[in-house]
Design an enzyme around this catalytic site. Structure first.
Site, PDB file in Angstrom:
ATOM      1  N   LYS A  95      54.216  48.877  51.533  1.00  0.00           N
ATOM      2  CA  LYS A  95      55.340  47.919  51.515  1.00  0.00           C
ATOM      3  C   LYS A  95      56.372  48.204  52.601  1.00  0.00           C
ATOM      4  CE  LYS A  95      57.361  50.713  47.961  1.00  0.00           C
ATOM      5  NZ  LYS A  95      56.320  51.506  47.366  1.00  0.00           N
ATOM      6  N   GLY A 122      52.672  46.464  42.222  1.00  0.00           N
ATOM      7  CA  GLY A 122      51.537  47.311  41.822  1.00  0.00           C
ATOM      8  C   GLY A 122      50.330  46.502  41.390  1.00  0.00           C
ATOM      9  N   ILE A 179      50.221  43.967  39.420  1.00  0.00           N
ATOM     10  CA  ILE A 179      50.484  42.556  39.075  1.00  0.00           C
ATOM     11  C   ILE A 179      49.997  41.640  40.189  1.00  0.00           C
ATOM     12  CG2 ILE A 179      52.286  40.872  38.540  1.00  0.00           C
ATOM     13  CD1 ILE A 179      54.074  43.193  37.704  1.00  0.00           C
ATOM     14  N   LYS A 202      60.229  45.073  48.875  1.00  0.00           N
ATOM     15  CA  LYS A 202      59.395  44.123  48.135  1.00  0.00           C
ATOM     16  C   LYS A 202      60.001  42.723  48.197  1.00  0.00           C
ATOM     17  CE  LYS A 202      57.699  47.872  45.248  1.00  0.00           C
ATOM     18  NZ  LYS A 202      58.019  48.723  44.100  1.00  0.00           N
TER      19      LYS A 202
HETATM   20  N1  HSE Z   1      58.722  53.744  43.244  1.00  0.00           N
HETATM   21  C1  HSE Z   1      58.216  52.493  42.816  1.00  0.00           C
HETATM   22  C2  HSE Z   1      58.781  52.149  41.443  1.00  0.00           C
HETATM   23  C3  HSE Z   1      56.720  52.437  42.680  1.00  0.00           C
HETATM   24  O1  HSE Z   1      59.497  52.931  40.833  1.00  0.00           O
HETATM   25  O2  HSE Z   1      58.496  51.050  40.987  1.00  0.00           O
HETATM   26  C4  HSE Z   1      56.020  52.073  43.928  1.00  0.00           C
HETATM   27  O3  HSE Z   1      56.383  50.839  44.437  1.00  0.00           O
END
Ligand code: HSE
Length: 441
Positions: A106, A135, A137, A206
């Site tokens: 990402k 993740g 999803i 994201k």
């Molecule tokens: N560190 C991220 C979280 C996970 O806590 O969602 C990986 O994107």
């Protein structure tokens, strides 16, 4: 038994996701081959240290430190090493050698997405990245394909599991931020250095990826407004609970229309916000993620599940691998990223939302009228106002104070900031205790 031709798969990185991808690929290779119509042969795994200890037992002869040679031998390259370099160079090399690439990186996509997508388009290859947001999803494919005929209005995402875990503990157990963070660290949700999660950098990356897809426009990660959760207090969470809200760290990407010119733009922001307990996002507990999409024709959609985890994220990577392999079997150029809309990103000051403002005021005649005047001076309309009974004056206190909780109608960030500054300087106001955005009403 059907004899398939083999597609050669190279894996870069064997961390928590990479090792699971290799394991599942070796375990379910025949089943995947029948879905694809070609064998998926894992030809090598490039790592920095061949002898490092790994979560999963994998054949030692698959490991190599020579990523460059491995890339040149592959039809599809899976990049799961993370970081910017050498991941960026390896992906460019893979694409330029005609391989499709699957990545979950990402940070790299948020920073160099345009360069990488252009490189893929130039050679007719394709870059797949379902694992880069949310993740396990499925959210990238729904935005890119399923909703390609619709117009997305807004995305509200809980896209960081660590912060959702922390805020959930504060809400459900009345924990402090520090206490909940310590638990998240002990349980392995938070990294030793939790900055990327708790300061909202991970969610902002994201948001940039989701906004780009949803609005067919380049959204640089620097253009995403970002506030983390470090300023969220146990009192704010408790006050929110009593008022029927829950505090969530949201990644918000929305289509905005300039009220004067009618021209469209994009707003992308990450910050803690109050979400009504009746909203589906309020039911997202623990370290789970969810992305709530509001589309013009489809209406409201919600995608929910594990936002992290080696095995869970490996599912998204393997889904991409199957798509890439099917594309190879079918032939023809890859699907290019659509940036046809080229909408500008609107600065945060122009973004409109609702706010909950909590202030301590002097409990005296005419104070309410003065406070109402401050809001109307800045053209901010009050939706609800609640005053708690005045607390008994503490010994030695100058005057009795009362708590006012004001929720506004939609107003711009700049009008709100000016209102809060005026409230803070008003003699009737003892303290501006809290200012929180209210989303998803
Ligand atoms: N560190 C991220 C979280 C996970 O806590 O969602 C990986 O994107």
């Amino acid at each position: 038994m059907i004899e398939y031709r083999n597609l050669k798969i190279a894996l870069l990185g064997a961390g928590s996701v990479g090792s699971r991808v290799a394991e599942l690929l070796l375990e379910h290779g025949d089943e995947l081959a029948s879905r694809v119509g070609a064998g998926l042969e894992l030809v090598g795994i490039a790592v920095r240290d061949v002898d490092a200890e790994r979560a999963v037992n994998l054949p030692r002869d698959l490991f190599t430190t020579d990523a460059e040679s491995l890339i040149l031998s592959a039809d599809i390259v899976i990049e799961l090493m993370g970081g910017i370099e050498p991941a960026r160079s390896y992906i460019l090399k893979s694409l330029n050698s005609g391989a499709d690439v699957v990545t979950g990186n990402k940070a790299l996509l948020a920073l160099h997405g345009t360069e990488l997508f252009e490189a893929a388009e130039q050679v007719g290859a394709q870059l797949f990245y379902e694992a880069a947001a949310g993740g396990a999803i499925p959210i990238i494919r729904p935005l890119r394909d399923s909703l390609a005929g619709d117009r997305v209005k807004r995305i509200l995402g809980i896209v960081n599991g660590t912060t959702n875990f922390i805020l959930d503990r504060m809400d459900v157990d009345g924990d402090t931020l520090e206490g909940a963070l310590a638990t998240a660290t002990a349980l392995g949700y938070a990294e030793a250095d939790p900055t990327a999660d708790i300061e909202g950098y991970d969610a902002a990356q994201k948001a940039a990826i989701l906004a780009r897809l949803a609005f067919h426009s380049a959204v640089p990660v620097e253009a995403v407004y970002r506030e983390g959760i470090t300023g969220v207090t146990a009192e704010q969470v408790e006050r929110a609970r009593r008022a029927g809200y829950v505090v969530k760290l949201l990644a918000i990407c929305e289509r905005v229309v300039d009220p004067v010119t009618g021209s469209e733009g994009i707003a992308a922001r990450v910050h803690p916000a109050l979400v009504s307990r009746l909203h589906p996002l309020a039911a997202v507990h623990g370290a789970k993620n969810a992305v709530f999409v509001e589309a013009e024709a489809a209406g409201d959609l919600m995608f929910y599940g594990a936002g992290a985890g080696g095995l869970e994220t490996a599912s998204a990577v393997l889904g991409d691998l199957v798509s890439a392999a099917r594309r190879h079997v079918a032939g023809g150029p890859g699907v290019a990223e659509s940036l046809t809309a080229s909408l500008p990103v609107v600065e945060i000051g122009k973004v409109q939302t609702r706010y909950q403002i909590t202030i301590e005021v002097v409990d005296a005649t005419g104070v309410l009228a003065k406070i109402a005047g401050v809001f109307s001076d800045h053209d901010v309309s009050v939706e609800t106002l609640e005053q708690s009974p005045a607390a008994a004056a503490a010994p030695g206190a100058e005057h009795i104070t009362a708590t006012l909780v004001i929720v506004t109608h939609r107003a711009s960030e700049e009008a709100l900031a000016a209102t809060v500054a005026s409230l803070a300087g008003n003699a009737a106001v003892a303290t501006v205790t809290s200012v929180m955005r209210v989303e998803g009403a």
